[in-house]
Structure formats: structure tokens, C-alpha cells
Write a protein that holds these residues in place. Sequence first.
Motif, mmCIF file in Angstrom:
data_model
loop_
_atom_site.group_PDB
_atom_site.id
_atom_site.type_symbol
_atom_site.label_atom_id
_atom_site.label_comp_id
_atom_site.label_asym_id
_atom_site.label_seq_id
_atom_site.Cartn_x
_atom_site.Cartn_y
_atom_site.Cartn_z
ATOM 1 N N UNK A 1 0.808 -1.208 0.000
ATOM 2 C CA UNK A 1 0.000 0.000 0.000
ATOM 3 C C UNK A 1 0.841 1.259 0.000
ATOM 4 N N UNK A 2 2.118 1.139 -0.278
ATOM 5 C CA UNK A 2 2.973 2.318 -0.186
ATOM 6 C C UNK A 2 2.579 3.389 -1.181
ATOM 7 N N UNK B 1 4.067 10.121 4.691
ATOM 8 C CA UNK B 1 5.156 9.268 5.161
ATOM 9 C C UNK B 1 6.075 10.036 6.104
ATOM 10 N N UNK B 2 6.455 11.243 5.699
ATOM 11 C CA UNK B 2 7.358 12.040 6.530
ATOM 12 C C UNK B 2 6.691 12.410 7.858
ATOM 13 N N UNK C 1 5.576 0.113 7.965
ATOM 14 C CA UNK C 1 4.352 -0.062 7.169
ATOM 15 C C UNK C 1 4.116 1.086 6.198
ATOM 16 N N UNK C 2 4.792 2.216 6.388
ATOM 17 C CA UNK C 2 4.592 3.377 5.513
ATOM 18 C C UNK C 2 5.555 3.394 4.313
ATOM 19 N N UNK C 3 6.567 2.507 4.285
ATOM 20 C CA UNK C 3 7.616 2.606 3.261
ATOM 21 C C UNK C 3 7.778 1.290 2.506
ATOM 22 N N UNK D 1 -3.592 6.130 11.264
ATOM 23 C CA UNK D 1 -3.441 4.682 11.153
ATOM 24 C C UNK D 1 -2.548 4.371 9.960
ATOM 25 N N UNK D 2 -1.702 3.360 10.094
ATOM 26 C CA UNK D 2 -0.783 3.039 8.996
ATOM 27 C C UNK D 2 -1.554 2.468 7.804
#
Length: 884
Positions: A3-4, A12-13, A128-130, A189-190
Motif C-alpha cells: 500500500x505504499x 510518510x514524513x 508499514x509506511x515505506x 493509522x498506517x
Amino acid sequence: MADSDVASPLRQRRALGISTLAFTLCFAVWTLFSILGIQIKDDFGLSDTQLGLLMATPVLTGSVSRLFLGVLTDRFGGRWIFSLLMLFSAACVYLLTFANSYTMLLVGALGVGLAGGSFIVGVAYTSAWYDKEHQGTALGIFGAGNVGAAVTNFCAPFLLLAMGWQSTAVVYASVLAIMGIAFLLLAENDPQAAQRKAASVPLAQQLSPLTDLRVWRFSLYYFFVFGGFVALALWLPHYLIEVYGLGLAAAGVIAALYTIPASLFRILGGWMSDRYGARRVMYWAFLASILCTFLLSYPPTDYIVKGVQGSITFSLAMPLVGFILLTMVLGFFMSLGMAAVFKHIPVYYPNSVGMVGGVVGMVGGLGGFFLPLTFGMLNDVIGIWQSSFMLLFVIVAAALAWMHYAILKANRVEIRNNSESTDLPELSTPSRFVLQSWHPEDPVFWEQTGSRIARRNLWISIPCLLLAFAVWMVWSVVVAKLPQVGFNYSPNQLFWLAALPGLSGATLRAFYSFMVPIFGGRRFTAISTASLLLPAAWIGFAVQNPDTPYLVMAILALLCGFGGANFASSMANISFFYPAREKGKALAMNAGLGNLGVSVMQFLVPVVIATGVFSVMTGSGQVSEGGEELWVQNAGFIWVPFIVIATVAAWFGMNDIASARSSFKEQAVIFKRKHNWLMCVLYTGTFGSFIGFSAAFPLLSHTQFPEIDALQFAFLGPLVGALSRAWSGGLADRVGGARVTLGVFLVMILGVLGVLLFLAGSGSTWAFVGFFASFILLFLASGVGNASTNQMIPVIFRHEVPRLMPGLGEDEQRIHADRESAATIGFTSAIGAYGAFFIPKAFGSSIDLTGSVTTALVGFITFYAICTALTWFYYCRKGAEIRI
């Protein structure tokens, strides 16, 4: 990350920034005792060892909590878990200010330590964000939150001097609570939260990566790079004050010069791992750490050289400037290693980052617990401040040697297969150690091939198990010597120390019972034998200082349970090698001669404690109350070389059986089998009695007959029990295990009655002779019963499986019967081993409550009567459900 593409760079930052800030504050709280502890030591009058334990206690909680926090984060997401964790940790910091005793400080420190568990929550949330190409850099930035240790080292001394330690704790609690609320309100939430909620992953699937040995390899590396970092962050202020005579504020600033680069350069380590590969970065980190720790290990030394024109004198010492530079370099390379280790986790385990990262982080955090505690103990025992860096040098040298071997092995795999290896398969089982075809029930195969291989595995297993029992029961002798060398413990506390190895050993057996089919018998035997080095070596240091806190001694007693747990896996492993007609004898040999470790220990330890022949290697002795010099540390150190030899022999001499592999689910069917639970009761009556009496008899004799030195005779009981078990396995095969077991329980009732009779006349020599003879009878009967109950289990399941699974073919029924009997043998041994806890504790509690052991002995008679009835009803009488 699938899901990136949904998450924009801005989101993300934002997620990375707020999680890094939260982790920084949590880490600052986690290391708070490195500064507060200095004033607390003065206020409460603590020793160096007590201070080391107080500093290390939050690290213990923060380490162990990472495991379940990782599971919770995988399941519920990082936003809620991170917020609630910070709020709870803040409450614990605030409550710490009400402590008015050392015990309350330790309890408060356990709660404060939960802040350290935030690391794995943040790793799972941030990764989970990258995507994979940027996770190393992102996690490196997040990991730079370790700079929280520098925040504490820089700010806390000034707050402490201005406000006192209680007010400083209130400031930290307030800041962390505000951050917890802000994270809940501002963090998102991620991107995997919706997917995770839609697909509920069973707990068993979440835990499945733990069977992968790669996870534990990464854990070892992290033990040094992270555990060593935390340990030094806690220890450096104290070290600088005592070694270089600095003030509190100056020591805090210099310690910050170590922690700041060690934290910020983790970002560089993540980028380098993305760019150049984690293997290369780990090499750089370990090589540089070896050099730094070697130089820091060298103590100030004066030299006198006899020259041509007289003596020439000079001195070598590490100046403060050199110390600062070397620790900064060490911190820099440790930070690279931290990032390199965690670069692997989201790549190999994208769906279990929290679980796997929790295990790796837990082991690394345990390094931060054990190392500061050991630093203090080394100071008390060796008396050299640089001993802390000597220990770090040994650890990193061992880690580098193992890693280099692993990489050479991986390179050979790459060359042979003409492919690039993405893993280091140093713990994979080479094909020459795996028995792909194993048919012990085939007489031709057994005579030509099987018996020779089985005997080799048995005769390597026996000394490994012997050493395990020796380490497991070593406290039964040590506790009798502690009061003589200055340890001021009550009789009940001493019985607790004798009982705790039984508690942990029995509990661990429940897990070890199922490990052989999952990991392989050869591999698990070698690893479990090597694990004995930890309690054996640490006992050698702890018993040299009477100021060692009772809690430390209790932890060491619990660690000795590793030895007791080995029995379950050892018996399960050997049961796979032998045909049904010879299982009783083989298991009796393995268990009986393995049990001999108790007797060997109770004979050997009193001898080595009384001699200084090893003092060059193990240190000076302690003077007892009677003026006699004792070397109690030899009780632990004596086993170290033998454990190393046995581990090597198991690794290179034993085999794995391919057909013995099975999952936990396949083995767990035994929990539905009635006869598994019946045999648990009977085995507790036999083996539980043997191991419980072995643990309790030396101290019981000392309390009931103080005028007689019973330690010189104590080894005879376990010796008789072990040899009778080894001898009687064939008897059970010929006569029938159930008949032998029935007779055993009747004899044991008579033995306990004899003990009661002769205790009534305690104080005379003849009473001790009768008391001792009654216990010898109990050991003899329990040893025979150990063999007969183990012989019953395979026979029971050879009857039960065809009845319960009539649709299977004969070969499949045999495989199921062997699998269930092996699991049952291991599990019953786990339940039976609780005798090593309950019997010493029963004696101790009986003395505390009634002033005598009579109540405990009457309880034993009642239990043996129940076991007699169960054996007769289910296995001996005409018309019994399974008549053996």
C-alpha cells in the motif's frame, strides 16, 4: 509494502517524524535511571551491584515486553498501542516518586521499563509506511530516537541538581503523558491497518516465524550492538565519576557525547544498508568494535623493565581524551550495526515485522539488562573497572567469528548453486546429518545400519543430559554453602533457591517437549546444551559477593531451569531412534545415566568448592564462618569446559531424522488423550519424587541433622536412583511397566513412613542412619519407576492409536504412535519435573508453618496412594482399559 503507493511522501514524513519524536522521549525515560540512580544510590545506601540491578531492571521489562507488544502491534496497529504505552509508562514514572525502599524502587523500575518496548511498536508502525527500497533509511531515522539517552544524560543531571530526583521524575512523566495524547490525536493509522483488520491472522501463524533460526541469529547480533549500547549508556556516567573523578554534570555531558553519535548515525547505517548491503555494514561494525573494546579493556598498568643501567619504569593508562574518542567511535559503529540488523526484518518478514522485530529487540534489550548487572558484579568480583569492556570484547569477538563462518558457508552455497544467497544458512542442517530413510522396526535395517547410528546418538545424548542435570540441580549444594560465606538468607529463602530451578525447568519442558520434531534433534540438542553456559558462568561470578541481591540469585536459579528443560527434548529425540522392543532400555539408559548428573554434581561440587587448585582461573576463595576458605564459584565454573565439548560433539556427531519432523499442531493431539494426563500423574510420582528429593535432600539433612555434614553423603541418593533407572529399563520391557510401577509406589509409601519414623528420633546418629537409608530406598524405587513409566508410554500408544485411527494403514499408525508417544514422554517429563519445585517448597513451607516436615511427608504418602490406585485400575487389574 503493498500500500505504499497510497501514502503520499508528506504523510510518510509526518508518520516518520511523529513516531521518531515519540520514541526519543520513550528512550529518554527508559534510560532515566542512568542519572537518577546516582542520587538514589546515596539516598538508599546501595552497593554497586544493587545500583547495577536498579539500572538494568527497566531494560528487562522493556526487552521482554517487546515480544507481546510486537504481537499487539501486528494485530491492532501502532497508533493506539504507541499512545496507550506512553500514557501507562508516564503513570509508572510518576508513581516511582512514592518509593521508600529498594524493593519499591525495583517494582517501579519494572513499570518504567515498558517505555523501552516502544521501539518495536514504532518499527512496525514506521515500516508499514515505506517500500523495501527505503525501509532501511526510514528505520535508521526512527532508530535515531536512541538519542533520547543523550537527552537524559544532558538534561537530567541539571534537573537533578536543581530539583532532586523525585521532581525530575515528575517532569519526565508529564512530558511523556503529553506526547502520548498528542500521538493519539495527530498520528494516522498506517496504510496496512484496513488490510490487517480485514484479514485476522491467527496467533499461531503470527508466531510461526519464531521457528526460523534466522530470527535467532539476528537476535544474537543485536544483543551486542543494541544491548551493548544501552548498557554503556547506563554505565558510563558511573564509570566516568569513579575512574576519572568527574562531577555528575560533566559525566552526563561526556556520556551524551557517546550516545548522540551512536543514535544519529543509525540513520547513516540504514542508508548504508540500503546502498551497500547489511553484511558489509555488519563486518565494519564488528571489526571496529573489537578494536575499540580491546583498547578500552586495558587497565592502568605500571611497568618495571630491568635495563642495562638499572630499572626503567613507565606507565600505561587510557587518558580521558582518548577514552572519550574511543567511546564515540564505538558508539558510531554500534549504531551502524543496529541499523544493519533491522534492515533485514521487513524484507524477510513483511507480514510479521512486529513479531520478529519484537523477538530481536527483546534479545537485544536483554543484553541491556544483563550487561550492566554483570558490569557491577565484575567490579565487585574482579576489582578492575575495565572489566566491563573486557566482557564486551569477548562478546563482539565471538559474534564476529560466528558471522564470518556463516558468510563463508553462504558463499560456498552460492558457488555450488551458481546463485546469490539472500540468507546466511550457517544453522541449516547439512544433508550428511539428516537421516532421510529411517526404519528401526525393520530387523534387517536395524541390524545392518540402524543400531549403530542409534547407539552413537544415544552415547552423545547421555553426557549432554548429564551436564544438563548437573547444572539444573547445582543449587541443591550451593544453597547449603551460601550462609557459610556471608549470604544472610533465611531457611525459607534457601529452600526457594533450591526450588526455583525446578519451577522454571518444568515450565520450559512443556515447550522443549515439542521442539525436536520442529527443529531437529541434532540441532536442538546442541543449542540447548550450549544454553547451559549462561547460568554456569554467571553463578561463578554471583556467588563471590555476599552483597549480590537475592533477586539476582533467584534469577540465576530460574536460568538453571534450562538444564531441567533439556530432559524433555532429549528423551523425545532418543525415542525416535529405537524400535518399540528396545525403547524402554534406550530411554532408561538415556534418562538414567543423564540423571546421574545430579549425583556427579553432588559429589564433585563439594570437592571443587573446597579446593583452590583452579583459583588461577576462577578467582580467590571466600573465608567461611569457621575460618575455612571456600571457592563456591567453582560450583558454576567447573561445568563450562565440559558444556563446550558436549555442544561440539552434539553438533558434529548427532543426526536429525527427516520422518520425525512434525508441526506443533500434529503433536498437540496428545492433549486430547486421557492416558497422556494419567501418565503425567504417575510420572510426577516417580520422576518428580526423584528430582524433588535430589533438590531438597542436602538442605533437608542440614536442617534436620545440623551436627552431621550430610553433603558428603548426598550424592549417593541420586546415584542409586540414576543407576537403578538405567538398570531397570530392561526389567520393565520383560515384566511389564505397569506391574513394576505398581510395586514402586508401594515401596515409596514404605520409604516415606521410614523417614517419618526416624525423624522422630532426630539428634542421634542412629536416627540419621535410618533417615538416610529410608531416602536411599526412595531414590531406588523412584529410579525404577522412572524407567517403568517411560516404558509404559510407547506401549499405551501402540494400543491406543489403532483404536482411535482404524482407517490408517499399519505404517501410518506406527508413525502416529511414535509421534504421540515421543510428545507424551516429553510432556509428562515437563509435568513430573514440577516435583523439583514442589518438594523443596513443601519442606520449606511445612517448616515455616508447623516447625517440622511431617505435614509435607504425610502429603507425599497420600499422593503415592493415589498413584497406586490409578496404576492398578487403568493398567494392572483384570479388565483394565489397557493391561500392560
